[in-house]
Enzyme design. Structure first.
Site, PDB file in Angstrom:
ATOM      1  N   CYS A 123      -9.968  15.703   8.256  1.00 24.91           N
ATOM      2  CA  CYS A 123      -8.578  15.663   7.799  1.00 24.91           C
ATOM      3  C   CYS A 123      -7.660  15.376   8.980  1.00 24.91           C
ATOM      4  O   CYS A 123      -7.737  16.043  10.014  1.00 24.91           O
ATOM      5  CB  CYS A 123      -8.222  16.994   7.153  1.00 24.91           C
ATOM      6  SG  CYS A 123      -6.461  17.219   6.843  1.00 24.91           S
ATOM      7  N   GLU A 124      -6.789  14.395   8.835  1.00 30.59           N
ATOM      8  CA  GLU A 124      -5.916  14.032   9.950  1.00 30.59           C
ATOM      9  C   GLU A 124      -4.794  15.041  10.185  1.00 30.59           C
ATOM     10  O   GLU A 124      -4.133  15.012  11.217  1.00 30.59           O
ATOM     11  CB  GLU A 124      -5.308  12.646   9.720  1.00 30.59           C
ATOM     12  CG  GLU A 124      -4.358  12.534   8.556  1.00 30.59           C
ATOM     13  CD  GLU A 124      -3.840  11.119   8.362  1.00 30.59           C
ATOM     14  OE1 GLU A 124      -2.691  10.969   7.912  1.00 30.59           O
ATOM     15  OE2 GLU A 124      -4.575  10.156   8.668  1.00 30.59           O
ATOM     16  N   HIS A 125      -4.571  15.937   9.225  1.00 27.01           N
ATOM     17  CA  HIS A 125      -3.503  16.926   9.378  1.00 27.01           C
ATOM     18  C   HIS A 125      -3.922  18.134  10.207  1.00 27.01           C
ATOM     19  O   HIS A 125      -3.114  18.685  10.956  1.00 27.01           O
ATOM     20  CB  HIS A 125      -3.018  17.383   8.001  1.00 27.01           C
ATOM     21  CG  HIS A 125      -2.474  16.270   7.172  1.00 27.01           C
ATOM     22  ND1 HIS A 125      -2.704  16.160   5.816  1.00 27.01           N
ATOM     23  CD2 HIS A 125      -1.730  15.192   7.511  1.00 27.01           C
ATOM     24  CE1 HIS A 125      -2.108  15.071   5.354  1.00 27.01           C
ATOM     25  NE2 HIS A 125      -1.520  14.463   6.356  1.00 27.01           N
ATOM     26  N   HIS A 126      -5.168  18.575  10.052  1.00 27.60           N
ATOM     27  CA  HIS A 126      -5.643  19.753  10.779  1.00 27.60           C
ATOM     28  C   HIS A 126      -6.901  19.491  11.606  1.00 27.60           C
ATOM     29  O   HIS A 126      -7.405  20.397  12.260  1.00 27.60           O
ATOM     30  CB  HIS A 126      -5.936  20.900   9.799  1.00 27.60           C
ATOM     31  CG  HIS A 126      -4.747  21.343   9.004  1.00 27.60           C
ATOM     32  ND1 HIS A 126      -4.488  20.863   7.745  1.00 27.60           N
ATOM     33  CD2 HIS A 126      -3.738  22.210   9.293  1.00 27.60           C
ATOM     34  CE1 HIS A 126      -3.371  21.412   7.276  1.00 27.60           C
ATOM     35  NE2 HIS A 126      -2.910  22.235   8.202  1.00 27.60           N
ATOM     36  N   GLN A 164      -7.953  11.862   2.027  1.00 24.27           N
ATOM     37  CA  GLN A 164      -8.877  11.381   0.994  1.00 24.27           C
ATOM     38  C   GLN A 164      -8.291  10.189   0.254  1.00 24.27           C
ATOM     39  O   GLN A 164      -9.008   9.245  -0.106  1.00 24.27           O
ATOM     40  CB  GLN A 164      -9.218  12.506   0.017  1.00 24.27           C
ATOM     41  CG  GLN A 164     -10.254  12.112  -1.024  1.00 24.27           C
ATOM     42  CD  GLN A 164     -10.705  13.284  -1.883  1.00 24.27           C
ATOM     43  OE1 GLN A 164     -10.731  14.416  -1.426  1.00 24.27           O
ATOM     44  NE2 GLN A 164     -11.046  13.019  -3.133  1.00 24.27           N
ATOM     45  N   HIS A 192     -12.152  20.215   0.851  1.00 24.87           N
ATOM     46  CA  HIS A 192     -11.448  20.170   2.125  1.00 24.87           C
ATOM     47  C   HIS A 192     -11.441  21.557   2.764  1.00 24.87           C
ATOM     48  O   HIS A 192     -10.913  22.500   2.186  1.00 24.87           O
ATOM     49  CB  HIS A 192     -10.007  19.699   1.921  1.00 24.87           C
ATOM     50  CG  HIS A 192      -9.907  18.275   1.458  1.00 24.87           C
ATOM     51  ND1 HIS A 192      -9.363  17.274   2.235  1.00 24.87           N
ATOM     52  CD2 HIS A 192     -10.297  17.676   0.296  1.00 24.87           C
ATOM     53  CE1 HIS A 192      -9.412  16.116   1.573  1.00 24.87           C
ATOM     54  NE2 HIS A 192      -9.980  16.342   0.390  1.00 24.87           N
ATOM     55  N   CYS A 194      -9.740  22.486   5.218  1.00 27.22           N
ATOM     56  CA  CYS A 194      -8.385  22.905   5.579  1.00 27.22           C
ATOM     57  C   CYS A 194      -7.738  23.682   4.429  1.00 27.22           C
ATOM     58  O   CYS A 194      -6.737  24.373   4.622  1.00 27.22           O
ATOM     59  CB  CYS A 194      -7.527  21.702   5.964  1.00 27.22           C
ATOM     60  SG  CYS A 194      -7.335  20.461   4.669  1.00 27.22           S
TER      61      CYS A 194
END
Length: 234
Positions: A123-126, A164, A192, A194
């Site tokens: 995941c690019e956020h976390h 995703q 996910h 996250c």
């Protein structure tokens, strides 16, 4: 598996165009650089391995660890080596994976479905893993691609920082642009971490995304048939 059927675009319905009218070309919805080439150029400036390992050393200090203790002495090196493996997709070219096709199809004119392609992405956020299965179908025009190539294509995009939704769109766009089939269908189901091991901590919650082009986008019956085959034989 519980798959979802997205609502069709208004006005599409199930109308059939006259056979002598060619469908209007649709512009790509993604920048081609996102799905046709490697994401990192050979001349792109990058930190050295020593600088990357030093960054891991800093993070160990940040969480309150002692990077000098025995169990952590080699951790910066191991983390950087793991990054090289987890994110190798940045250095791979999707177009090269699909560049070889085969014409001996005996007039085959139905779609080809590769189901249950397992993948793990980040995941690019976390920068936490999400993992699951991709299901990819396309309706070829005269030529087909090797079956393993669609799995390799999935891995190239998955081994990058992702959402995703973006992963789903990239896979569909690459198959559509490079193979130029009559239609492409992609469904991804994933969990996910996250969401399952932090934050709301809902273990087992699954996310479904889909992308359709051509005949799969415009024909509800083809979407339904694709999803039926994805759900079947569980």
């Amino acid at each position: 598996m519980d798959a979802l059927i997205k609502s069709l675009r208004p006005g599409k319905g199930s109308e059939i165009k006259a056979p002598d009218v060619a469908p209007e070309p649709r512009p790509a919805e993604l920048d081609p650089s996102e799905f046709l080439a490697a994401a990192v150029r050979a001349d792109q400036p990058r930190p050295s391995r020593a600088e990357a390992e030093a960054a891991v050393h800093t993070l160990l200090n940040y969480i309150g660890e002692n990077p000098a203790r025995e169990g952590l002495l080699d951790t910066p090196r191991r983390v950087v080596e793991a990054f090289d493996e987890l994110y190798q997709g940045y250095h791979q070219c999707p177009a090269e994976v699909l560049d070889r096709t085969f014409g001996e199809t005996a007039g085959y004119d139905d779609f080809v479905l590769i189901r249950d392609i397992e993948f793990t992405s980040q995941c690019e956020h976390h920068m936490m893993p999400f993992y699951g299965r991709a299901h990819i179908a396309y309706t070829p025009v005269e030529r087909v691609v090797g079956l393993s190539k669609l799995a390799r294509l999935t891995d190239i995009f998955a081994r990058r920082l992702q959402t995703q939704e973006h992963l789903t769109a990239q896979i569909a766009a690459a198959v559509d642009e490079i193979l130029k089939p009559r239609g492409v269908a992609v469904v991804i189901e994933a969990e996910h971490t996250c969401m399952s091991v932090r934050g709301v901590a809902k273990h087992g919650a699954m996310t479904f995304t889909s992308r359709y082009t051509g005949m799969f986008r415009d024909n509800p019956a083809e979407q339904a048939r694709f999803l039926s085959m994805v759900r079947g034989l569980r």
